[in-house]
Design an enzyme around this catalytic site. Structure first.
Site, PDB file in Angstrom:
ATOM      1  CE1 TYR A  18      -5.362   4.151  -2.467  1.00 43.48           C
ATOM      2  CE2 TYR A  18      -5.857   1.845  -2.902  1.00 43.48           C
ATOM      3  CZ  TYR A  18      -5.198   2.809  -2.162  1.00 43.48           C
ATOM      4  OH  TYR A  18      -4.399   2.426  -1.118  1.00 43.48           O
ATOM      5  CD  GLN A  44       2.259  -1.287  -2.264  1.00 47.06           C
ATOM      6  OE1 GLN A  44       1.980  -1.935  -1.262  1.00 47.06           O
ATOM      7  NE2 GLN A  44       1.403  -0.412  -2.789  1.00 47.06           N
ATOM      8  CD  GLU A  71      -7.780   2.323  10.826  1.00 54.23           C
ATOM      9  OE1 GLU A  71      -8.928   2.211  10.364  1.00 54.23           O
ATOM     10  OE2 GLU A  71      -7.250   1.443  11.549  1.00 54.23           O
ATOM     11  CE1 TYR A 119      -6.427  -1.713  17.315  1.00 48.97           C
ATOM     12  CE2 TYR A 119      -5.981  -4.066  17.162  1.00 48.97           C
ATOM     13  CZ  TYR A 119      -5.970  -2.884  17.882  1.00 48.97           C
ATOM     14  OH  TYR A 119      -5.510  -2.891  19.183  1.00 48.97           O
ATOM     15  CG  HIS A 148      -1.754  -3.631   0.522  1.00 51.30           C
ATOM     16  ND1 HIS A 148      -3.126  -3.615   0.489  1.00 51.30           N
ATOM     17  CD2 HIS A 148      -1.354  -2.444  -0.023  1.00 51.30           C
ATOM     18  CE1 HIS A 148      -3.541  -2.479  -0.051  1.00 51.30           C
ATOM     19  NE2 HIS A 148      -2.469  -1.755  -0.373  1.00 51.30           N
TER      20      HIS A 148
END
Length: 481
Positions: free
Chosen positions: A361, A182, A340, A350, A247
């Protein structure tokens, strides 16, 4: 819930008195305890269907969980509190949500626009036009005042689209990126006063020692096809770099008051999101030159990173300011479930990974906690996950009935959604199209069109207004929040 929950035959009532391990795949749990009554696909048998949108015992997550936990003895369903942990029960709720959404989607005709095909949505008709092809994994789109478009490619190239043509040569001099999984060249943002100062901001994953990497924020200027006068605005300390390829975040937003907000994912180390001494799993705020505002919520706190604006964020790939209220909105990937949409407030927590609406997963439970004192609830969560990506408020004039609505992209579900927000709440959702590519970025363009960066197939396209067709074709389905 969907009928009266009848999760087992009467023979299943012989249960152990203590919950077993919570490291079981939820599909296996369902198959062993529930499928005899409700069928292997949850469509019913001796017990009612769990995917028919008919709920008699309460449609919210807590009442579903209570039915599993306490049973419905008059209907022949035993209590499963002795056989299942609270985490297992939470995972079953998520599994029911997933299978229900899958069943509904199978029976719904979503718009899949192709060239010259008009789509009638709820409020506007539109067409999808290809703007640029020949790109490799485009990640972000931004516009210069002269109409040129900047596009980042994850592999590390900054490209220019001019008058509908992708220039063959990338911008030279951009920073070295760690382009794995990523990671890579991520967001590009043009300073609101670019005509005066010429600043362009980039976020990217930078390599560190021993195969580690972390998100970095820089700015520079374009001059004769080169990225020059580069300044590093945020870089984590070497000991804060993390290994792994997931991430990184990351989006960049200006507030028009001299501040820059940017997001960093928790890099697959979920506990870091709760640590104020680490930069990952946070939304940050700095001055446009990289200095720290004195009124940041943790500025001056010993051990805390002073740029942190919010924390407990998993992987925020959507960040946008409301054009009327100025509020900062954020979208982040959950695990399996629990994507979210948040309204970001300074210093607020949060919740990730302490509370979440998702599970692992592999189908194993993560936690049964979806709320805790001192931690913010999302304005909206998508369970099952849509793999939420970029967000942007529509500010143009070509789709007047979408004015100030939030546009939301999705990767795995390959969707573009339109959300109507009133008084800080999502009151309506509409899927504008689906299954024509992974939506990586969505931008309200200066010409009033809506620009989209697609992956698989890689291209830039835009939504433009069209005359409605009769009879209506490609009508989209509304999705209640």
């Amino acid at each position: 819930m969907y009928g009266l929950l009848v999760f087992a035959t009467l023979a299943s009532a012989q249960q152990p008195q203590q919950p077993r391990s919570s490291r079981r795949d939820v599909a296996d749990v369902y198959a062993s305890l529930c499928a005899n009554c409700h069928g292997p696909r949850l469509e019913g048998g001796m017990g009612p269907s769990l995917v028919d949108d008919t709920w008699k015992s309460g449609a919210d997550d807590e009442r579903i969980a209570r039915s599993i936990r306490e049973g419905q003895l008059t209907a022949g369903m035993p209590a499963f509190s002795g056989a299942l942990s609270s985490q297992d029960i939470r995972a079953l709720v998520i599994y029911i949500r997933e299978q229900g959404a899958k069943k509904r989607n199978e029976g719904t005709a979503f718009a899949r626009p192709v060239a010259d095909k008009v789509v009638n949505s709820e409020r506007h008709a539109f067409k999808l036009e290809t703007v640029a092809e020949g790109l490799e994994t485009p990640w972000s789109v931004a516009f210069l005042p002269d109409g040129r478009m900047l596009v980042t490619e994850k592999a590390g190239r900054l490209r220019v689209v001019e008058k509908g043509r992708l220039l063959p040569k990338p911008i030279e001099g951009t920073p070295e990126v760690w382009s794995r999984n990523q990671g890579g060249l991520l967001d590009v943002a043009v300073h609101p006063d670019y005509a005066r100062n010429g600043w362009i901001y980039l976020s990217y994953s930078a390599p560190g020692a021993n195969g580690s990497a972390m998100t970095v924020l820089v700015r520079g200027k374009l001059r004769e096809g080169r990225f020059v006068e580069q300044q590093t605005l945020f870089r984590a300390r070497p000991e804060h770099y993390r290994t792994g390829g997931v991430h990184f975040g990351s989006r960049i937003v200006f507030d028009g008051k001299g501040h820059v907000f940017f997001s960093i994912g928790e890099r697959g180390h979920k506990e870091d999101a709760q640590e104020l001494s680490r930069p990952n799993g946070k939304v940050h705020r700095i001055h446009e030159d990289g200095s720290i505002p004195k009124d940041n919520p943790f500025a001056g706190r010993e051990g805390a990173i002073a740029s942190i604006w919010s924390y407990g964020n998993r992987n925020p790939q959507g960040l946008a300011r409301h054009p009327v209220t100025g509020e900062l909105w954020e979208a982040e990937h959950g695990p399996r479930g629990g994507d979210e949409l948040n309204r970001i407030e300074p210093g607020h927590n949060y919740g990730w990974p302490v509370i979440t609406y998702g599970m692992n997963y592999d189908g194993t439970p993560m936690t049964d906690r979806t709320a805790q004192e001192g931690m913010e609830q999302p304005v909206l969560h998508w369970t099952p996950s849509i793999a939420v990506s970029a967000i942007d408020f529509y500010t143009g004039s070509r789709f007047p009935q979408w004015k100030n609505d939030l546009l939301v992209g999705a990767l795995a579900q390959q969707e573009l959604r339109r959300l109507r927000i009133e008084d800080g709440k999502v009151v309506h959702q509409e899927v504008l199209f689906k299954d024509i590519g992974r939506v990586r970025d969505v931008v309200s363009g200066p010409d009033g069109a809506i620009y989209i960066a697609f992956n698989e197939p890689d291209r830039i396209a835009r939504l433009v207004p069209a005359s409605p067709v009769e009879p209506a074709s490609g009508k989209t389905r509304d999705t209640k929040p």
